[in-house]
Enzyme design. Structure first.
Site, mmCIF file in Angstrom:
data_model
loop_
_atom_site.group_PDB
_atom_site.id
_atom_site.type_symbol
_atom_site.label_atom_id
_atom_site.label_comp_id
_atom_site.label_asym_id
_atom_site.label_seq_id
_atom_site.Cartn_x
_atom_site.Cartn_y
_atom_site.Cartn_z
ATOM 1 N N ARG A 14 -2.518 -3.498 6.168
ATOM 2 C CA ARG A 14 -3.066 -3.679 7.513
ATOM 3 C C ARG A 14 -4.083 -2.615 7.890
ATOM 4 O O ARG A 14 -5.061 -2.895 8.560
ATOM 5 C CB ARG A 14 -1.940 -3.685 8.552
ATOM 6 C CG ARG A 14 -1.180 -4.982 8.636
ATOM 7 C CD ARG A 14 -0.476 -5.134 9.956
ATOM 8 N NE ARG A 14 0.410 -4.013 10.264
ATOM 9 C CZ ARG A 14 1.100 -3.903 11.393
ATOM 10 N NH1 ARG A 14 1.005 -4.847 12.315
ATOM 11 N NH2 ARG A 14 1.906 -2.881 11.597
ATOM 12 N N TYR B 269 15.571 -6.284 13.774
ATOM 13 C CA TYR B 269 15.314 -6.118 12.341
ATOM 14 C C TYR B 269 16.352 -6.872 11.506
ATOM 15 O O TYR B 269 16.007 -7.569 10.545
ATOM 16 C CB TYR B 269 15.332 -4.630 12.008
ATOM 17 C CG TYR B 269 14.985 -4.289 10.583
ATOM 18 C CD1 TYR B 269 13.666 -4.362 10.125
ATOM 19 C CD2 TYR B 269 15.968 -3.864 9.685
ATOM 20 C CE1 TYR B 269 13.343 -4.029 8.821
ATOM 21 C CE2 TYR B 269 15.648 -3.533 8.377
ATOM 22 C CZ TYR B 269 14.334 -3.612 7.957
ATOM 23 O OH TYR B 269 14.019 -3.284 6.661
ATOM 24 N N ASP C 233 -3.493 -8.933 8.187
ATOM 25 C CA ASP C 233 -2.357 -8.878 9.108
ATOM 26 C C ASP C 233 -1.638 -10.216 8.988
ATOM 27 O O ASP C 233 -2.177 -11.253 9.381
ATOM 28 C CB ASP C 233 -2.851 -8.646 10.534
ATOM 29 C CG ASP C 233 -1.721 -8.494 11.546
ATOM 30 O OD1 ASP C 233 -0.589 -8.927 11.238
ATOM 31 O OD2 ASP C 233 -1.972 -7.971 12.643
ATOM 32 N N ASN D 24 0.796 -1.227 0.000
ATOM 33 C CA ASN D 24 0.000 0.000 0.000
ATOM 34 C C ASN D 24 0.831 1.280 0.000
ATOM 35 O O ASN D 24 0.300 2.366 -0.215
ATOM 36 C CB ASN D 24 -0.961 0.012 1.199
ATOM 37 C CG ASN D 24 -0.259 -0.172 2.532
ATOM 38 O OD1 ASN D 24 0.639 -1.010 2.635
ATOM 39 N ND2 ASN D 24 -0.644 0.584 3.537
ATOM 40 N N GLY E 177 5.234 3.077 -0.187
ATOM 41 C CA GLY E 177 6.680 2.909 -0.274
ATOM 42 C C GLY E 177 7.127 1.914 -1.321
ATOM 43 O O GLY E 177 6.624 1.885 -2.450
ATOM 44 N N ILE E 178 8.092 1.078 -0.930
ATOM 45 C CA ILE E 178 8.652 0.091 -1.853
ATOM 46 C C ILE E 178 7.572 -0.872 -2.338
ATOM 47 O O ILE E 178 7.513 -1.212 -3.520
ATOM 48 C CB ILE E 178 9.802 -0.683 -1.169
ATOM 49 C CG1 ILE E 178 10.967 0.263 -0.851
ATOM 50 C CG2 ILE E 178 10.283 -1.826 -2.057
ATOM 51 C CD1 ILE E 178 12.056 -0.381 -0.014
ATOM 52 N N GLY F 160 6.752 -5.513 6.330
ATOM 53 C CA GLY F 160 7.710 -5.540 7.437
ATOM 54 C C GLY F 160 7.549 -4.330 8.335
ATOM 55 O O GLY F 160 6.949 -3.325 7.954
#
Length: 238
Positions: free
Chosen positions: A38, A144, A52, A15, A17-18, A81
């Site tokens: 989400r 991370y 989710d 949805n 950004g990358i 992520g």
């Protein structure tokens, strides 16, 4: 796989950004693209499914909807992520487990579900979006980094398991990318990051998407178990 026929593609976390750039790149090729998200309002132009990936029942429901509306997933991009950055001695149990559960276990969950359909079709592409941090490490990001490096071992194991069915599994490891997340960083901090990058700039989201669409193309049919860095040279040698 065929570059000319429309394929059923799923991009998790597609949805913004990358993830959004990846979804747009596949759609531009004529593929049928589903995204999971989400919260918030998803972008138009895709089959948007609220999911989710830390909840197994939601993953199953998402795949059932996607399969009904655009067929079995032929290309999976596990992109969703989160980060919860803090130094090791301050990192709480939830800081650790939430990141691992989303980034690593969530990716396992969607890959396992997608593989069921791919095995029946005897073809498929699974692409995990990792990070240069998973290869280099980063202070304050033990959780991370662990989650993103874990994707490499998982992809390579899947590549060995499913290769005989013409299913490939690969990893793309972006470096710093020009997104909403990096846009809010202080200019001094941006300059410090750029000084470490041989190409001297951040990646555009479309450059990450280009590596991923290539891995899903006919041209990459003999590439599996690979880690493709898109980091401007930041992590070279790892």
């Amino acid at each position: 796989m065929s570059d000319t026929a429309s394929r059923s593609v799923l991009v998790t976390g597609g949805n913004r950004g990358i993830g959004k750039a990846i979804a747009e790149a596949f759609a531009a090729q004529g593929d049928a693209v589903a995204i999971t998200y989400r919260s918030g309002e998803p972008p138009e132009g895709f089959l948007a499914v609220q999911c989710d990936i830390t909840v197994p029942e939601q993953v199953e429901a998402a795949f059932a909807e996607i399969e009904e509306k655009q067929g079995p997933v032929e290309v999976l991009v596990a992109n969703a992520g989160i980060t919860k950055d803090t130094l090791l001695l301050r990192m709480g149990e939830d800081d650790w487990s939430d990141v691992i559960e989303t980034n690593l276990t969530g990716s396992f969950r969607v890959a396992k579900r997608a593989a069921k359909g791919m095995l029946r079709m005897r073809r498929g592409r699974i692409i995990f979006v990792s990070s240069v941090v998973g290869l280099l490490g980063s202070a304050g990001q033990a959780n991370y980094a662990a989650s993103k490096s874990g994707l490499v071992g998982m992809a390579r194991s899947i590549a060995r398991e499913l290769g005989s069915r013409s299913i490939t599994a690969n990893v793309v490891a972006p470096g710093f990318v020009d997104t909403e997340m990096t846009a809010v960083l202080p200019e001094e901090q941006k300059a410090q990051y750029k000084a470490q990058i041989p190409l001297g700039r951040y990646a555009e989201p479309a450059e990450v998407a280009g590596a991923i669409t290539w891995l899903a193309s006919d041209a990459a049919g003999y590439v599996t178990g690979a880690v493709i860095p898109v980091d401007g040279g930041l992590g070279m040698g790892h």
